[in-house]
Design a protein around this motif. Structure first.
Motif, short mmCIF file in Angstrom:
data_model
loop_
_atom_site.label_atom_id
_atom_site.label_comp_id
_atom_site.label_asym_id
_atom_site.label_seq_id
_atom_site.Cartn_x
_atom_site.Cartn_y
_atom_site.Cartn_z
N UNK A 1 20.33 5.14 7.86
CA UNK A 1 18.96 4.95 7.40
C UNK A 1 18.53 6.15 6.55
N UNK A 2 17.59 5.94 5.69
CA UNK A 2 17.05 6.94 4.77
C UNK A 2 18.13 7.58 3.90
N UNK A 3 19.10 6.77 3.53
CA UNK A 3 20.12 7.22 2.58
C UNK A 3 19.73 6.77 1.19
N UNK A 4 20.69 6.52 0.36
CA UNK A 4 20.38 6.14 -1.03
C UNK A 4 19.68 4.79 -1.12
N UNK A 5 19.88 3.91 -0.14
CA UNK A 5 19.14 2.64 -0.11
C UNK A 5 17.81 2.79 0.60
N UNK A 6 17.66 3.85 1.36
CA UNK A 6 16.48 4.04 2.20
C UNK A 6 15.43 4.95 1.62
N UNK A 7 15.50 5.20 0.33
CA UNK A 7 14.46 5.96 -0.36
C UNK A 7 14.26 7.38 0.19
N UNK A 8 15.32 8.02 0.63
CA UNK A 8 15.15 9.35 1.23
C UNK A 8 14.63 10.38 0.25
N UNK A 9 14.92 10.20 -1.03
CA UNK A 9 14.44 11.19 -2.00
C UNK A 9 12.98 10.98 -2.38
N UNK A 10 12.37 9.86 -1.95
CA UNK A 10 10.96 9.63 -2.25
C UNK A 10 10.07 9.70 -1.01
N UNK A 11 10.67 9.68 0.16
CA UNK A 11 9.89 9.78 1.40
C UNK A 11 9.68 11.23 1.79
N UNK A 12 8.50 11.54 2.27
CA UNK A 12 8.23 12.88 2.81
C UNK A 12 9.02 13.06 4.10
N UNK A 13 9.24 14.31 4.49
CA UNK A 13 9.99 14.59 5.72
C UNK A 13 9.38 13.86 6.91
N UNK A 14 8.06 13.87 7.01
CA UNK A 14 7.39 13.21 8.14
C UNK A 14 7.68 11.70 8.14
N UNK A 15 7.73 11.11 6.95
CA UNK A 15 8.03 9.68 6.86
C UNK A 15 9.49 9.42 7.25
N UNK A 16 10.40 10.27 6.81
CA UNK A 16 11.81 10.10 7.19
C UNK A 16 11.98 10.24 8.70
N UNK A 17 11.27 11.18 9.29
CA UNK A 17 11.34 11.37 10.74
C UNK A 17 10.78 10.13 11.45
N UNK A 18 9.70 9.59 10.91
CA UNK A 18 9.09 8.39 11.49
C UNK A 18 10.07 7.21 11.44
N UNK A 19 10.70 7.01 10.29
CA UNK A 19 11.67 5.93 10.13
C UNK A 19 12.83 6.11 11.11
N UNK A 20 13.39 7.31 11.18
CA UNK A 20 14.50 7.56 12.09
C UNK A 20 14.09 7.34 13.54
N UNK A 21 12.86 7.70 13.89
CA UNK A 21 12.37 7.46 15.25
C UNK A 21 12.26 5.98 15.57
N UNK B 1 0.81 -1.22 0.00
CA UNK B 1 0.00 0.00 0.00
C UNK B 1 0.85 1.27 0.00
N UNK B 2 2.17 1.11 -0.21
CA UNK B 2 3.13 2.20 -0.28
C UNK B 2 3.37 2.91 1.05
N UNK B 3 2.99 2.25 2.14
CA UNK B 3 3.27 2.77 3.47
C UNK B 3 4.53 2.09 4.00
N UNK B 4 5.21 2.74 4.91
CA UNK B 4 6.40 2.15 5.52
C UNK B 4 5.99 0.89 6.26
N UNK B 5 6.68 -0.21 5.98
CA UNK B 5 6.41 -1.48 6.66
C UNK B 5 7.19 -1.49 7.96
N UNK B 6 6.56 -0.97 9.00
CA UNK B 6 7.23 -0.80 10.29
C UNK B 6 7.67 -2.12 10.90
N UNK B 7 6.83 -3.14 10.74
CA UNK B 7 7.15 -4.45 11.29
C UNK B 7 8.41 -5.02 10.63
N UNK B 8 8.49 -4.92 9.30
CA UNK B 8 9.67 -5.42 8.57
C UNK B 8 10.91 -4.59 8.93
#
Length: 108
Positions: free
Chosen positions: A43-63, A18-25
């Motif tokens: 995290x959220x570097x060139x392998x982590x899709x940082x250029x396609x994630x919104x800032x809020x999503x990047x913050x969520x992943x880093x958290x 569904x194009x949402x971050x798979x938090x469990x994975x």
């Protein structure tokens, strides 16, 4: 000054159908990396899709990453943006979610 040493692993950001971050994975991946003895996780570097994630999503992943590593390894946040100014503007917010260093890769 931050001087990275040891094993630094770039971690992918898993995305569900569904194009949402798979938090469990993501949590499963981080637990595995922690048991492998890595010193730092990027995290959220060139392998982590940082250029396609919104800032809020990047913050969520880093958290999530910060929760999982719980200070046992260093957290490096990657940011691939059109300029270095944008990630630097958000560096204070990244520090709040436990980021130890910022890796900026301008793209264009």
């Amino acid at each position: 000054m931050y001087r990275p040493t040891g094993v630094i692993v770039s971690c992918v950001t898993p995305v569900a159908a569904d194009e949402q971050i798979d938090k469990k994975a993501l949590r499963r991946e981080l637990r595995h990396l922690r048991t492998c003895g890595v010193d730092r996780i990027c995290i959220t570097g060139s392998l982590g899709e940082s250029n396609t994630l919104a800032l809020e999503e990047r913050m969520q992943v880093n958290g999530i990453v910060n929760e999982e590593i719980d200070g046992r390894v260093s957290l490096v946040a990657g940011s691939m943006q059109r300029s270095s100014a944008q990630p630097l503007r958000h560096s204070a917010e990244l520090k709040e979610v436990g980021v130890d260093a910022l890796r900026v890769t301008p793209i264009d």
